[in-house]
Design an enzyme around this catalytic site. Structure first.
Site, PDB file in Angstrom:
ATOM      1  N   TRP A 156       0.889  -1.344   0.093  1.00 27.45           N
ATOM      2  CA  TRP A 156      -0.005   0.022   0.048  1.00 27.45           C
ATOM      3  C   TRP A 156       0.757   1.419  -0.085  1.00 27.45           C
ATOM      4  O   TRP A 156       0.713   2.074  -0.795  1.00 27.45           O
ATOM      5  CB  TRP A 156      -1.290   0.130   1.307  1.00 27.45           C
ATOM      6  CG  TRP A 156      -1.865  -0.935   1.138  1.00 27.45           C
ATOM      7  CD1 TRP A 156      -2.214  -1.958   1.399  1.00 27.45           C
ATOM      8  CD2 TRP A 156      -2.859  -1.029  -0.073  1.00 27.45           C
ATOM      9  NE1 TRP A 156      -3.372  -2.897   0.797  1.00 27.45           N
ATOM     10  CE2 TRP A 156      -3.893  -2.741   0.054  1.00 27.45           C
ATOM     11  CE3 TRP A 156      -3.404  -0.256  -1.124  1.00 27.45           C
ATOM     12  CZ2 TRP A 156      -5.058  -3.041  -0.883  1.00 27.45           C
ATOM     13  CZ3 TRP A 156      -3.949  -0.779  -1.953  1.00 27.45           C
ATOM     14  CH2 TRP A 156      -4.512  -1.941  -2.635  1.00 27.45           C
ATOM     15  N   ASP A 181      -2.315   7.078   5.151  1.00 27.58           N
ATOM     16  CA  ASP A 181      -3.262   5.808   5.426  1.00 27.58           C
ATOM     17  C   ASP A 181      -3.422   5.214   6.387  1.00 27.58           C
ATOM     18  O   ASP A 181      -2.331   4.730   6.716  1.00 27.58           O
ATOM     19  CB  ASP A 181      -2.914   5.385   4.162  1.00 27.58           C
ATOM     20  CG  ASP A 181      -3.544   3.837   3.562  1.00 27.58           C
ATOM     21  OD1 ASP A 181      -4.932   3.880   4.421  1.00 27.58           O
ATOM     22  OD2 ASP A 181      -3.411   3.477   2.501  1.00 27.58           O
ATOM     23  N   LYS A 201     -12.701  -1.232   6.085  1.00 26.38           N
ATOM     24  CA  LYS A 201     -12.552  -2.404   7.349  1.00 26.38           C
ATOM     25  C   LYS A 201     -13.728  -2.075   9.283  1.00 26.38           C
ATOM     26  O   LYS A 201     -13.903  -3.009   9.070  1.00 26.38           O
ATOM     27  CB  LYS A 201     -10.843  -2.557   7.671  1.00 26.38           C
ATOM     28  CG  LYS A 201     -10.187  -3.148   6.226  1.00 26.38           C
ATOM     29  CD  LYS A 201      -9.179  -3.145   6.782  1.00 26.38           C
ATOM     30  CE  LYS A 201      -8.632  -2.058   4.338  1.00 26.38           C
ATOM     31  NZ  LYS A 201      -9.098  -3.703   3.433  1.00 26.38           N
TER      32      LYS A 201
END
Ligand code: PMP
Length: 357
Positions: A101, A170, A194
């Site tokens: 990511w 992030d 999530k």
């Protein structure tokens, strides 16, 4: 029967929240229609929207002087919006390449500004996060982008680096599972699917003073200042995600708020890592112990040929979505906030039974 769902996202949501939403789905509070058939400009939706905006700041403990924005396009769109909004002419930004990511964030940002890798995890096979003194920040750096938790590699940044440069994070995969040292940050974002809500948007926290100086030469939806000025109602918002997020946040407050959620996350992760560490080498954690994720526990069987049998037997036992990401294989148990302790206990017991044959 509800399965124990270890999916990396979207993932399990609190059962009381699902039931509450089910009960009011067709006829919302006697309005004669569902919430999802109403105007987003009407008073009924507006109340849901404003409550979610207030709650998200309250539960995250966001200080005064910060805005919370609801933006569609997931965390992925933020990979572009952060440099588009924050990187003026001559400014650059550093990125931690801590895993899949962090690398994606840097690759996307490279289309929109002068960005560079301030640390490369490839040299360590992405098994750990950097210590602050390993991070190389160049002069003229506007922000340092970090991924607080690498969902695929199963590592987390335990300590946020204080290097005199504002951080942008992030936090998609450990959003609202840990306290945030806001002073170090200019902006924090994460997809909601999530820890917070069904998929459909990212929540972006941004310092109000930062908004005074963002790029205005962008299409309106791409501008943080436009979203802030309109209370995230510049256009039709992702109504379902926002509505559900309000319910999840209320549920979290009922559980004791962020501190209780963080403590439970630590306890659940400790249970599982102990099971791995005390398995006489039957299960192995490939991750540096100092960087172990609390949300995504990645492990292998010493005998990798038996991993498929492990996954099949787990599924038979109602423990699903334990397969590691296709790029790395192995096993991954994602344990976000709505995963009850009993779910992790069931997994640990299953692992012990499987090991004994
Ligand atoms: N960042 C991280 C850390 C993630 O785990 C994910 C999704 N798994 C993303 C970004 C991408 O999020 P989205 O699908 O919301 O664009």
């Amino acid at each position: 029967m509800r399965l124990v769902n270890f999916c990396a996202g979207p993932c399990t949501l609190p059962l009381p929240v699902l039931k509450e939403a089910q009960a009011e789905f067709v006829d919302y509070h006697g309005e004669g229609m569902s919430l999802f058939e109403m105007s987003h400009r009407g008073p009924v939706y507006r109340e849901v929207h404003d409550r979610a905006l207030t709650l998200v700041k309250q539960v995250f403990g966001t200080p005064d002087g910060w805005e919370a924005l609801f933006v569609q396009g997931g965390a992925t769109l933020q990979f572009a919006l952060v440099p588009l909004n924050l990187l003026g002419r001559g400014a650059s930004a550093g990125y931690l390449e801590s895993g899949v990511w962090g690398k994606k964030a840097l690759a996307d940002a490279s289309h929109h500004g002068d960005v560079y890798a301030a640390w490369e995890g490839a040299a360590f096979d992405f098994r750990r996060m950097p210590a602050p003194d390993e991070i190389r920040v160049r002069p003229g750096t506007r922000y340092l982008h970090v991924t607080s938790n690498e969902t695929i590699g199963g590592i987390r940044l335990v300590q946020f680096p204080d290097l005199g440069v504002p951080l942008v994070a992030d936090m998609s995969s450990d959003f609202l599972s840990r306290a945030i040292p806001w002073d170090l940050f200019d902006l924090v974002y994460g997809g909601v699917q999530k820890n917070l809500a069904p998929a459909g948007m990212a929540v972006v926290f941004v310092r109000r003073s930062v908004l005074e100086d963002t790029n205005r030469d962008l299409a309106s939806y791409l501008r943080y200042d436009v979203h802030a000025a309109a209370d995230s109602l510049a256009n039709t918002p992702p109504v379902f995600s926002i509505y559900m997020m309000g319910k999840v946040l209320t549920w979290m407050l009922d559980q004791g708020g962020l501190a209780a959620v963080e403590k439970l996350a630590e306890e659940k992760a400790a249970l599982l890592y102990q099971a791995i560490d005390h398995s006489d080498g039957f299960y192995l954690s490939p991750v540096d112990p100092a960087s172990r994720s609390l949300m995504n526990v990645v492990f292998r069987l010493a005998d990798e040929e038996r991993e498929q049998a492990f996954l099949s037997a787990a599924e038979q036992a109602g423990l699903v979505n334990l397969k590691g990401h296709r790029s790395v294989g192995g096993i991954r148990a994602s344990m976000y906030n709505a995963m009850p302790r009993s779910g992790v206990e069931a997994l640990v017991e299953f692992m012990s039974d499987f090991r004994r044959g």
